[in-house]
Design an enzyme around this catalytic site. Structure first.
Site, PDB file in Angstrom:
ATOM      1  CB  THR A 224      -0.896   0.027   1.261  1.00  0.00           C
ATOM      2  OG1 THR A 224      -1.592  -1.213   1.353  1.00  0.00           O
ATOM      3  CG2 THR A 224      -1.883   1.178   1.195  1.00  0.00           C
TER       4      THR A 224
ATOM      5  CE  LYS B  45       1.853   1.813   4.957  1.00  0.00           C
ATOM      6  NZ  LYS B  45       1.301   0.933   3.923  1.00  0.00           N
TER       7      LYS B  45
ATOM      8  CE  LYS C  15      -4.803  -1.692   1.703  1.00  0.00           C
ATOM      9  NZ  LYS C  15      -5.528  -2.666   2.493  1.00  0.00           N
TER      10      LYS C  15
END
Ligand code: NAP
Length: 293
Positions: free
Chosen positions: A97, A240, A172
């Site tokens: 990701t 993150k 995502k």
């Protein structure tokens, strides 16, 4: 099976995913920064490569499953990285990701040296990675998606092609936004109940038997009840992903406090624990507040 796969990144997700390609009959070359994490796969038939460039030279398709933008960039662009090797015609698939910007940059740089690039981040954690039932979100040209499909079929229950590179990274980040909201919501619900005399066990039973219950709340309930948080999806990765989401200039009433909460939990030492450890961080805040009253 014609293609040889190069796999970079044998963390919580990368290890079981690479293993599924081996089980699926592919020849798999593996590289991991910490070489010892490849030992089991080598015993099972994978070839360990000492360097990223040798892995690249020996493979037709190279998959990366790495922590974050910085890790992916260092593997692609660092000294001896993927794009320094002879790469004409190779297909690179990044399943980590990362930000849509990084993904688009990698596509441009891959194209500049004659390679093809597909982004393919995944929804689903370690268990679906082990079972080969991930939901794979793909962005790239239709041709590159088609070329990747036989391999993706060994890793997931479905692969969705969402358009050009960047689209899947956005999708995502969006699904992980929902994941973060749900887990913090579950944590706050349980703590609210406990504070008022309803046990976590009873509250989780209520959640899971109600319309609020989901596969996610059911998977995470045992962690709360046992008060252990071995990392399937480490909290640092969620912090993150929320940071990356905020960099896309989302500004909803919950987006800032949500991101700030996970970042604070990371800074408080919960980064290596499973993301559900957000409840530990929130509980700490409640008990600190109670002692200062
Ligand atoms: P992980 O267990 O933390 O593994 C990270 C991998 O990246 C390891 O192979 C690590 O190597 C490597 N790495 C980190 N920094 C590096 C660097 N600077 N240079 C080279 N290699 C580096 O992470 P994960 O849970 O497998 O997740 C991988 C990716 O998938 C992340 O982007 C995450 O957000 C995403 N994801 C995770 C889940 C999940 O449930 N875990 C679900 C969906 C998506 P070492 O072994 O040497 O540390």
């Amino acid at each position: 099976m014609a293609e040889t796969i190069g796999w970079v990144g044998l963390g919580n997700m990368g290890f079981p995913m690479a293993r599924n390609l081996l089980k699926g009959g592919y020849t798999v070359n593996v590289y991991n920064r910490t070489a010892s994490k490849a030992d089991v796969l080598v015993q099972e038939g994978a070839n360990f490569m000492d360097t990223i460039s040798s892995l690249c030279l020996e493979s037709d398709i190279v998959v990366t499953m790495l922590a974050d933008d910085q890790a992916v960039k260092s593997v692609y662009l660092g000294e001896g990285g993927l794009l320094n090797a002879s790469v004409s015609g190779k297909l690179f698939i990044n399943m980590s990701t990362v930000s849509p910007k990084t993904s688009r940059e990698l596509e441009e740089m891959s194209k500049a040296v004659g390679a093809r690039f597909l982004e393919a981040p995944v929804s689903g954690s370690v268990k679906p990675a082990e079972d080969g039932t991930l939901l794979i979100l793909a962005g790239g040209t239709a041709d590159n998606f088609r070329a990747a499909q036989p391999l993706l079929e060994k890793l997931g229950k479905a692969s969705l092609w969402l358009g050009s590179v960047g689209a899947a990274s956005y999708a995502k980040l969006a699904i992980n936004y929902f994941l973060a909201l749900t887990l913090q919501g579950l944590a706050e619900t349980v703590l609210f109940a406990e504070k008022n005399g309803v046990s976590a066990k009873d509250m989780l039973h209520i959640v899971n038997e109600s319309a609020c219950g989901s596969a996610l709340t059911k998977i995470k309930s045992p962690l709360i009840l046992e008060d252990t948080y071995p990392p399937a999806f480490a909290l640092k990765h969620m912090a993150k992903d929320l940071r990356l989401a905020r960099e896309q200039e989302i500004d909803f009433p919950l987006s800032t406090p949500l991101s700030e909460t996970y970042t604070a939990a990371l800074q408080d030492g919960f980064g290596e624990a499973d993301v559900m450890a957000i409840i530990k961080y929130l509980a700490k805040g409640l008990s600190n507040a109670a002692t200062t009253k």
